[in-house]
Design a protein around this motif. Structure first.
Motif, PDB file in Angstrom:
ATOM      1  N   PHE A 260      -3.876 -41.519   7.590  1.00  0.00           N
ATOM      2  CA  PHE A 260      -4.155 -42.490   8.643  1.00  0.00           C
ATOM      3  C   PHE A 260      -5.646 -42.764   8.737  1.00  0.00           C
ATOM      4  N   THR A 261      -5.967 -44.011   9.029  1.00  0.00           N
ATOM      5  CA  THR A 261      -7.338 -44.406   9.337  1.00  0.00           C
ATOM      6  C   THR A 261      -7.439 -44.611  10.836  1.00  0.00           C
ATOM      7  N   LEU A 262      -8.432 -43.979  11.463  1.00  0.00           N
ATOM      8  CA  LEU A 262      -8.601 -44.092  12.903  1.00  0.00           C
ATOM      9  C   LEU A 262      -9.558 -45.226  13.242  1.00  0.00           C
ATOM     10  N   ALA A 263      -9.554 -45.606  14.511  1.00  0.00           N
ATOM     11  CA  ALA A 263     -10.374 -46.725  14.956  1.00  0.00           C
ATOM     12  C   ALA A 263     -11.856 -46.484  14.754  1.00  0.00           C
ATOM     13  N   ASP A 264     -12.270 -45.215  14.765  1.00  0.00           N
ATOM     14  CA  ASP A 264     -13.689 -44.912  14.560  1.00  0.00           C
ATOM     15  C   ASP A 264     -14.068 -44.833  13.084  1.00  0.00           C
ATOM     16  N   GLY A 265     -13.101 -45.126  12.191  1.00  0.00           N
ATOM     17  CA  GLY A 265     -13.372 -45.129  10.758  1.00  0.00           C
ATOM     18  C   GLY A 265     -13.063 -43.829  10.048  1.00  0.00           C
ATOM     19  N   SER A 266     -12.775 -42.779  10.798  1.00  0.00           N
ATOM     20  CA  SER A 266     -12.462 -41.492  10.170  1.00  0.00           C
ATOM     21  C   SER A 266     -11.054 -41.507   9.579  1.00  0.00           C
ATOM     22  N   GLU A 267     -10.803 -40.568   8.698  1.00  0.00           N
ATOM     23  CA  GLU A 267      -9.524 -40.480   8.008  1.00  0.00           C
ATOM     24  C   GLU A 267      -8.827 -39.165   8.356  1.00  0.00           C
ATOM     25  N   VAL A 268      -7.514 -39.216   8.481  1.00  0.00           N
ATOM     26  CA  VAL A 268      -6.691 -38.019   8.665  1.00  0.00           C
ATOM     27  C   VAL A 268      -5.708 -37.975   7.505  1.00  0.00           C
ATOM     28  N   ALA A 269      -5.876 -37.006   6.624  1.00  0.00           N
ATOM     29  CA  ALA A 269      -5.011 -36.897   5.453  1.00  0.00           C
ATOM     30  C   ALA A 269      -3.626 -36.402   5.863  1.00  0.00           C
ATOM     31  N   ALA A 270      -2.599 -36.973   5.254  1.00  0.00           N
ATOM     32  CA  ALA A 270      -1.229 -36.549   5.548  1.00  0.00           C
ATOM     33  C   ALA A 270      -0.328 -36.965   4.398  1.00  0.00           C
ATOM     34  N   SER A 271       0.429 -36.008   3.887  1.00  0.00           N
ATOM     35  CA  SER A 271       1.381 -36.332   2.821  1.00  0.00           C
ATOM     36  C   SER A 271       2.705 -36.818   3.391  1.00  0.00           C
ATOM     37  N   LEU A 272       3.007 -36.435   4.648  1.00  0.00           N
ATOM     38  CA  LEU A 272       4.225 -36.891   5.323  1.00  0.00           C
ATOM     39  C   LEU A 272       3.820 -37.411   6.689  1.00  0.00           C
ATOM     40  N   LYS A 273       4.111 -38.672   6.943  1.00  0.00           N
ATOM     41  CA  LYS A 273       3.609 -39.347   8.147  1.00  0.00           C
ATOM     42  C   LYS A 273       4.772 -39.792   9.030  1.00  0.00           C
ATOM     43  N   VAL A 274       4.662 -39.533  10.333  1.00  0.00           N
ATOM     44  CA  VAL A 274       5.702 -39.888  11.304  1.00  0.00           C
ATOM     45  C   VAL A 274       5.088 -40.764  12.387  1.00  0.00           C
ATOM     46  N   TRP A 275       5.771 -41.856  12.719  1.00  0.00           N
ATOM     47  CA  TRP A 275       5.292 -42.747  13.785  1.00  0.00           C
ATOM     48  C   TRP A 275       6.192 -42.580  15.000  1.00  0.00           C
ATOM     49  N   ALA A 276       5.609 -42.085  16.093  1.00  0.00           N
ATOM     50  CA  ALA A 276       6.361 -41.882  17.339  1.00  0.00           C
ATOM     51  C   ALA A 276       5.527 -42.351  18.515  1.00  0.00           C
ATOM     52  N   ALA A 277       4.801 -43.455  18.320  1.00  0.00           N
ATOM     53  CA  ALA A 277       3.796 -43.878  19.295  1.00  0.00           C
ATOM     54  C   ALA A 277       4.294 -44.884  20.314  1.00  0.00           C
ATOM     55  N   GLY A 278       5.542 -45.218  20.292  1.00  0.00           N
ATOM     56  CA  GLY A 278       6.045 -46.177  21.269  1.00  0.00           C
ATOM     57  C   GLY A 278       7.368 -46.746  20.825  1.00  0.00           C
ATOM     58  N   VAL A 279       8.045 -47.433  21.727  1.00  0.00           N
ATOM     59  CA  VAL A 279       9.340 -48.017  21.390  1.00  0.00           C
ATOM     60  C   VAL A 279       9.396 -49.462  21.849  1.00  0.00           C
ATOM     61  N   LYS A 280      10.292 -50.199  21.236  1.00  0.00           N
ATOM     62  CA  LYS A 280      10.592 -51.562  21.641  1.00  0.00           C
ATOM     63  C   LYS A 280      12.074 -51.792  21.401  1.00  0.00           C
ATOM     64  N   ALA A 281      12.618 -52.802  22.023  1.00  0.00           N
ATOM     65  CA  ALA A 281      14.015 -53.141  21.782  1.00  0.00           C
ATOM     66  C   ALA A 281      14.136 -53.847  20.431  1.00  0.00           C
ATOM     67  N   PRO A 282      15.317 -53.830  19.828  1.00  0.00           N
ATOM     68  CA  PRO A 282      15.498 -54.514  18.539  1.00  0.00           C
ATOM     69  C   PRO A 282      15.099 -55.987  18.602  1.00  0.00           C
TER      70      PRO A 282
END
Length: 439
Positions: A260-282
């Protein structure tokens, strides 16, 4: 009301918390009369999947700390037992003028057509199709991240995490897992993955503890923003203590193959990435034959749970939005809200169908919030009602309360005695089977 001599058709789309409870309870109410040949409304449940799993436990299925085979409720069997009909397929469209829904064709895994597109007529329609991950337009999320919003996604994630763990041990390669979203789903998944790691190490995967890492990222200043601040702080301390790297004020600007790239430009390395940051209806609901929807695709509903533009259509659970009078925000997309809305329709739909009695306004009661950190800890708040409002608690009482939410749901769909038997079988299986899914 339907034409003379024709049964009233109640169609429910979505077999999640709200949909399965409505279909089951009303099916049991009207089923005996139909079996005796007496006129009674007919209920049809439509769902794209073949089985129901209580959504708040999907993270445990994803981690493999709870076996999905023990938690599945096949819609076909529940329909037979409770007295409703089941149709497999996803909602593909709505014809309000003809009072019919369009169900998408069903295909086998190899692409063969199993069931063609079809139309199902209704006199009353309940939309309870839940929610899906909201990537907020973040670049790369769809291509590089996994989500856990359905039974199928949880099963797929479990297959992937087990494969990655085996590869990590076999080739002595690091396995870095990063979860975006510090709400209940992200927090609970992170804790379950650490429990998976601890159990795997105890079963012989000794090298894994030095190779597997879990990072939890939250864009806001604290985890569990909807919980009291003391629970947020205690949760962060406990997650850190069990080995999770917690990052707050970490807004993700992009997902890449490497991490992942963060808003401040830093990087977070990850070989397996999960997105759980919010929901919306279909997305289908954003333009469903003229029904009013908000930006998150949720259907706008009146206080009595009817959609704003069609009194024959109701919407409940995550796919609907309702802001109670005097409230600062709409009701949250939680199982608690879905259950209470389902209960409201169960109580009042029969009078509407039988006598045309209008459904009264829905009143939400905040019963508090619970978050479970696997077997390590749990935290709870008693909500905003009653003598003990605002009190927070943790430990065994919170863990037991969290478990009882699930058992209460099981009793609603199985009945008191069968629900108790299912609970006993879960207890028994936990003592005779492996503590994590290994097959």
């Amino acid at each position: 009301m339907p034409a003379s001599g024709k049964s009233y058709q109640l169609v429910i789309v979505g077999g999640g918390v709200a949909g399965i409870e409505i279909a089951t309870t009303l099916g049991r109410k009207w089923g005996p009369a139909r079996r005796r040949g007496k006129p009674a409304p007919e209920i049809t449940l439509v769902d794209a999947d073949f089985a129901h799993v209580w959504k708040p436990i999907l993270h445990t299925i994803a981690a493999g700390t709870r076996d999905v085979a023990q938690q599945n409720l096949a819609f076909v069997k529940q329909a037979r037992d409770a007295g409703f009909a089941y149709q497999a397929g996803a909602l593909a469209g709505l014809d309000r003028a003809a009072k019919a829904i369009v169900v998408a064709p069903l295909h086998a895994a190899d692409g063969r057509l199993v069931i063609p597109e079809r139309r199902i007529a209704y006199d009353a329609l309940v939309l309870a199709i839940g929610s899906e991950a909201n990537d907020f337009g973040t670049p790369g999320v769809k291509d590089h991240c996994r989500t856990i919003d359905s039974r199928r996604e949880a099963i797929a994630f479990n297959h992937e995490i087990r494969t990655r763990m085996l590869q990590s041990v076999a080739f002595e390669q690091p396995l870095s897992i990063a979860i975006v979203g510090g709400g209940a789903t992200g927090v609970e998944l992170a804790a379950e993955l650490i429990q998976l790691l601890d159990i795997s190490t105890g079963l012989g995967a000794h090298g894994l503890s030095g190779l597997m890492t879990v990072t939890l990222m939250e864009a806001g200043p604290r985890l569990l923003a909807g919980f009291p601040e003391d629970i947020s702080a205690a949760t962060e301390r406990r997650l850190t203590a069990i080995g999770i790297k917690v990052m707050t004020n970490a807004k993700v600007s992009a997902a890449t193959e490497a991490g992942f790239t963060l808003a401040d430009g830093s990087e977070v390395a990850a070989s397996l990435k999960v997105w759980a940051a919010g929901v919306k209806a279909p997305g289908l609901l954003a333009d469903l034959d003229g029904l009013e929807a908000v930006r998150s695709n949720q259907l706008a509903i009146l206080p009595n749970l009817q959609t704003t533009r069609d009194p024959a259509i109701f919407a409940v659970g995550d796919c609907a939005t309702l802001k109670p009078a005097g409230a600062a925000h709409p009701l949250p997309p939680t199982a608690q809200v879905a259950h209470q809305e389902a209960r409201h329709l169960v109580l009042h739909l029969p009078a509407l169908i039988d006598k045309g009695t209008p459904i009264p306004d829905f009143a939400y009661h905040d019963m508090g919030m619970l978050v479970s950190l696997a077997d390590y800890d749990a935290f709870g708040s008693l909500g905003r009602l009653g003598l003990f409002k605002g009190i927070t608690f943790r430990g065994r009482l919170a863990q037991f309360s969290h478990e009882m939410l699930y058992r209460s749901h099981q009793q609603k769909i199985f009945g008191f005695w069968r629900g108790g038997i299912v609970w006993f079988l879960d207890w028994l299986n936990a003592r005779v089977r492996a503590p994590i899914k290994l097959d």
